[in-house]
Design a protein around this motif. Structure first.
Motif, mmCIF file in Angstrom:
data_model
loop_
_atom_site.group_PDB
_atom_site.id
_atom_site.type_symbol
_atom_site.label_atom_id
_atom_site.label_comp_id
_atom_site.label_asym_id
_atom_site.label_seq_id
_atom_site.Cartn_x
_atom_site.Cartn_y
_atom_site.Cartn_z
ATOM 1 N N ASN A 126 0.853 -1.185 0.000
ATOM 2 C CA ASN A 126 0.000 0.000 0.000
ATOM 3 C C ASN A 126 0.889 1.235 0.000
ATOM 4 O O ASN A 126 1.583 1.511 0.987
ATOM 5 N N ARG A 127 0.886 1.966 -1.093
ATOM 6 C CA ARG A 127 1.804 3.108 -1.231
ATOM 7 C C ARG A 127 1.431 4.247 -0.292
ATOM 8 O O ARG A 127 2.320 4.886 0.284
ATOM 9 N N GLU A 128 0.120 4.526 -0.108
ATOM 10 C CA GLU A 128 -0.294 5.632 0.753
ATOM 11 C C GLU A 128 0.137 5.405 2.203
ATOM 12 O O GLU A 128 0.644 6.299 2.872
ATOM 13 N N LYS A 129 -0.076 4.191 2.696
ATOM 14 C CA LYS A 129 0.284 3.878 4.079
ATOM 15 C C LYS A 129 1.708 3.359 4.207
ATOM 16 O O LYS A 129 2.208 3.185 5.320
ATOM 17 N N ASP A 130 2.347 3.131 3.055
ATOM 18 C CA ASP A 130 3.704 2.574 3.026
ATOM 19 C C ASP A 130 3.763 1.278 3.842
ATOM 20 O O ASP A 130 4.629 1.093 4.690
ATOM 21 N N GLU A 131 2.828 0.367 3.550
ATOM 22 C CA GLU A 131 2.702 -0.873 4.319
ATOM 23 C C GLU A 131 2.799 -2.099 3.408
ATOM 24 O O GLU A 131 2.337 -2.088 2.272
ATOM 25 N N VAL A 132 3.418 -3.143 3.950
ATOM 26 C CA VAL A 132 3.449 -4.460 3.305
ATOM 27 C C VAL A 132 2.535 -5.379 4.102
ATOM 28 O O VAL A 132 2.611 -5.425 5.334
ATOM 29 N N ARG A 133 1.659 -6.089 3.420
ATOM 30 C CA ARG A 133 0.749 -6.976 4.135
ATOM 31 C C ARG A 133 0.485 -8.236 3.317
ATOM 32 O O ARG A 133 0.805 -8.302 2.121
ATOM 33 N N THR A 134 -0.106 -9.213 3.982
ATOM 34 C CA THR A 134 -0.550 -10.422 3.289
ATOM 35 C C THR A 134 -1.889 -10.838 3.863
ATOM 36 O O THR A 134 -2.156 -10.621 5.049
ATOM 37 N N GLU A 135 -2.736 -11.398 3.023
ATOM 38 C CA GLU A 135 -4.059 -11.803 3.469
ATOM 39 C C GLU A 135 -4.141 -13.284 3.786
ATOM 40 O O GLU A 135 -5.077 -13.740 4.426
ATOM 41 N N ARG A 136 -3.181 -14.051 3.319
ATOM 42 C CA ARG A 136 -3.263 -15.493 3.530
ATOM 43 C C ARG A 136 -1.862 -16.076 3.677
ATOM 44 O O ARG A 136 -0.957 -15.761 2.925
#
Length: 552
Positions: free
Chosen positions: A486-496
Motif C-alpha cells: 500500500n503506497r499511501e500507508k507505506d505498508e506491506v501486508r498479506t491476506e493469507r
C-alpha cells in the motif's frame, strides 16, 4: 577337565546348524516366461515342462506339484506364483528340491535369487535344480556355479534394459512419446511400438483445452478450474492440473528424464499453441515493455517482482532500474494507478513481515509435536481417500490375476479375456494415477513436518542467503497468494499464510503467556486447533487467514 564336566557347557553351544538336504524323492516343478508373447508363441512353457518332467524321470524323482505355467517377470522376486511355490516348499516336510528349466527361470534378480536358493537349502533342506545347467548345489563348487548363473541372469537383464532405454531415447528424439499417453489423448494403435502410435484428442482433451484458456486469459485460480472440470465430468485435483499446465507435451514439445537437458518437437497434434502455454508459464512472455525503464525478468535485486501486488488495483508490481540513480523500483503498471516504491524499502517491509513467522529455536520440539497433530487432522480425508484407493487397487489387481489365470488354463477364450483384461487394466491405470496424485502418507507428513520446522527456524536467514529463485520459492511457500504493498500507508501486508507457518505466531504468543503465568508444561500444551484465536480456513487448500500489516 573330564568330558562329564564339559557336558555342562552344552547349553551354551552354537545351535545354528545347517539343515541337511531332505531325505526324500519328492520335488516340485516351476516354469515361467517373462511376457504374454513368450507364453503364446513358440510353446516355451510346454518346452520347459517337457524337459523338467524328463529330468525328474531320469533322476527317479517324484513330482508332487506344479507351479508357474504363466508369465511373470523375474526382475523382482515378488511374484504371485513364485511366492506360492516358495511358501509351499517351506511348509512341506517332504519336498527336497525345486526343478526349473534354467536358473534364470527361477530368478533374474542376481544376488537376491542366489540368497533365496541359499536360504531354502540352509534352513529348509530344499535344493534348486536346473535341467540345462546341471550342477550339485550341495557342495561349495556347485553352489558357486549356481550363484554365478543367477548373476548372469541379472547381467542379461541389465543389458536388455540398456538396449531398451537406448531405443526409447531415439524414439523420443524422433518425436514419438514412449510413456503412458497423457490425459486428453487416446492412442488408436495400442499395443504397437511408439513410432506407430496415432494420438487423437479426446473429449477430455477438449475440456483441458478450455482449462488452458481459462488459466491464460482469465487468470482463474487452478483450484477453481479443477472444480469446474470435475463438475463437467473430468475428475481433477488442483495438484494434477498444475502438472498438466506445466507439461509442454500439450503444446507439442517432448521432454523426458531419459534425456535430461533436451527438448524435442513431438509428432502428435498439439492441444494448445506454444503462445498459450507461455502465457501460463511465463507471465512476462511477449508482454510489451514501456519506454523509460527496463523490465527485469530474473534479478537478485527484485525477488518480490510480480509476487508483490498493488494494494489499490491488485495488479502485480514489476521491477525496473533507474540507471541514473542506480536504484531499483517496484512499479504498478495499471494505467492511472502507477504506484511505485524503492525496492530496498519494500524488501525491508517484507523481511519484517517474514520475521513474524520465524520460529524461536526454544519452541522447535513443541512446534514439531503440535504440527504432527495438525498435519494429520487436516489430512484425515486425504489419508482415508488414499486407503480407499489402495483397497480398490488390490481389488482390481485381483480381478486381473484371476482372468489371466482363467485364460492360461483355458477356462475362457481370447475375445472374452481381451475384453475384460483391457477393462481391468484401464481401471488399474486410473487408480494408480489417482494414487500418484494423492501421494500422502504418514512418512510424507513426517518429512513435511521436519522440513517445515527446520525451515521456520532459519526462515529469514535462508531467504536472505538464497538466490533469486530460492527466494521466490521460500516466499511463495510461506505466502501462497503473495503480498500487497500500500503506497499511501507505506505498508506491506498479506491476506493469507500457509497454515503450517501461520501457527507460529499463535504458538509463540501462547508459550510466552504460559511462561509468564508459570503454568507452562510440555505435557499440558494444548492442541493447535484448540488455541484461542486460531482457526484453520474452511476454504479448500492449506491456507489460513492471517492479515499482517508491516511498515518498512
Amino acid at each position: 577337565m573330564s568330558n562329564k564336566n564339559l557336558d555342562r557347557f552344552l547349553k551354551f553351544a552354537n545351535k545354528n546348524v545347517r539343515v541337511p538336504i531332505r531325505n526324500s524323492r519328492d520335488v516340485v516343478i516351476y516354469t515361467r516366461v517373462s511376457s504374454r508373447d513368450q507364453m503364446e508363441n513358440g510353446a516355451s512353457l510346454d518346452t520347459q515342462m517337457k524337459y523338467c518332467k524328463e529330468f525328474a524321470r531320469r533322476k527317479e524323482l517324484n513330482v508332487v506339484a506344479f507351479f508357474g505355467g504363466t508369465y511373470e517377470s523375474a526382475k523382482s522376486d515378488d511374484r504371485k506364483e513364485f511366492q506360492r511355490m516358495i511358501n509351499y516348499v517351506k511348509r512341506s516336510k517332504d519336498v527336497a528340491a525345486i526343478i526349473v528349466y534354467s536358473y534364470d527361470r527361477f530368478s533374474r534378480s542376481g544376488n537376491n535369487g542366489a540368497m533365496i536358493s541359499e536360504d531354502l537349502q540352509k534352513k529348509y533342506g530344499v535344493s534348486t535344480l536346473s535341467v540345462t545347467q546341471e550342477v550339485n548345489p550341495e557342495n561349495a563348487t556347485g553352489a558357486f556355479q549356481r550363484d554365478m548363473f543367477y548373476l548372469f541372469g541379472k547381467f542379461d537383464n541389465t543389458q536388455r534394459t540398456e538396449k531398451s532405454i537406448t531405443g526409447m531415447r531415439e524414439k523420443i528424439r524422433d518425436g514419438h512419446w514412449v510413456w503412458a499417453i497423457p490425459i486428453g489423448y487416446k492412442n488408436l494403435n495400442r499395443g504397437q511400438t511408439a513410432d506407430k502410435h496415432e494420438l487423437i484428442i479426446t473429449e477430455q482433451g477438449e475440456l483441458l483445452r478450455q482449462a488452458f484458456h481459462w488459466k491464460a486469459e482469465r487468470d482463474m485460480p487452478t483450484v477453481d478450474i479443477a472444480k469446474r472440470l470435475t463438475n463437467q465430468g473430468l475428475k481433477m485435483t488442483d495438484k494434477k492440473l498444475s502438472k498438466i499446465f506445466q507439461n509442454p507435451f500439450y503444446c507439442g514439445v517432448l521432454t523426458s528424464s531419459l534425456l535430461p537437458g533436451e527438448v524435442h518437437r513431438g509428432k502428435h497434434i498439439p492441444l494448445i499453441t506454444e503462445e498459450l502455454f507461455w502465457k501460463i508459464n511465463d507471465p512476462n512472455h511477449n508482454r510489451p515493455r514501456k519506454k523509460g525503464y527496463k523490465v527485469q525478468i530474473h534479478n537478485d535485486r527484485l525477488p518480490l517482482k510480480v509476487f508483490t501486488k498493488c494494494d489499490d488495483c491488485g495488479a502485480p508490481m514489476t521491477g525496473y532500474l533507474v540507471k541514473k540513480k542506480g536504484l531499483y523500483y517496484y512499479k504498478c503498471r495499471t494505467k492511472g494507478c502507477g504506484k511505485n516504491r524503492n525496492a530496498d524499502v519494500v524488501k525491508q517491509g517484507f523481511e519484517s513481515l517474514l520475521s513474524n513467522f520465524q520460529l524461536d529455536r526454544r519452541y522447535q520440539d513443541i512446534l514439531a509435536a503440535q504440527m504432527k497433530k495438525l498435519f494429520f487432522k487436516l489430512n484425515e480425508d486425504k489419508l482415508q481417500e488414499l486407503k480407499a484407493y489402495k483397497a480398490n487397487l488390490t481389488e482390481v489387481t485381483g480381478k486381473l490375476e484371476t482372468i489371466e489365470e482363467r485364460f492360461a488354463i483355458g477356462e475362457i477364450d481370447r475375445p472374452i479375456f481381451e475384453k475384460y483384461h483391457l477393462k481391468y487394466q484401464g481401471e488399474k491405470l486410473e487408480i494408480e494415477g489417482m494414487l500418484e496424485n494423492a501421494s500422502i502418507s504418514s512418512s510424507n507428513l513426517e518429512q513435511c513436518v521436519e522440513y517445515t520446522v527446520d525451515l521456520s527456524g532459519n526462515l529469514l536467514k535462508m531467504w536472505r542467503e538464497a538466490d533469486v529463485l530460492g527466494k521466490q520459492n521460500i516466499q511463495s511457500l510461506v505466502f501462497p497468494e503473495g503480498i500487497r504493498y500500500n503506497r499511501e500507508k507505506d505498508e506491506v501486508r498479506t491476506e493469507r499464510v500457509n497454515i503450517y507457518f501461520s501457527v507460529i505466531p499463535t504458538l509463540s504468543a501462547h508459550y510466552r503467556e504460559e511462561k509468564e503465568k508459570g503454568k507452562y508444561s510440555k505435557n499440558t500444551f494444548p492442541h493447535l486447533v484448540e488455541l484461542e484465536g486460531f482457526e484453520p480456513s474452511s476454504r479448500e487448500g492449506n491456507y489460513a487467514p492471517s492479515t499482517c500489516l508491516v511498515k518498512p
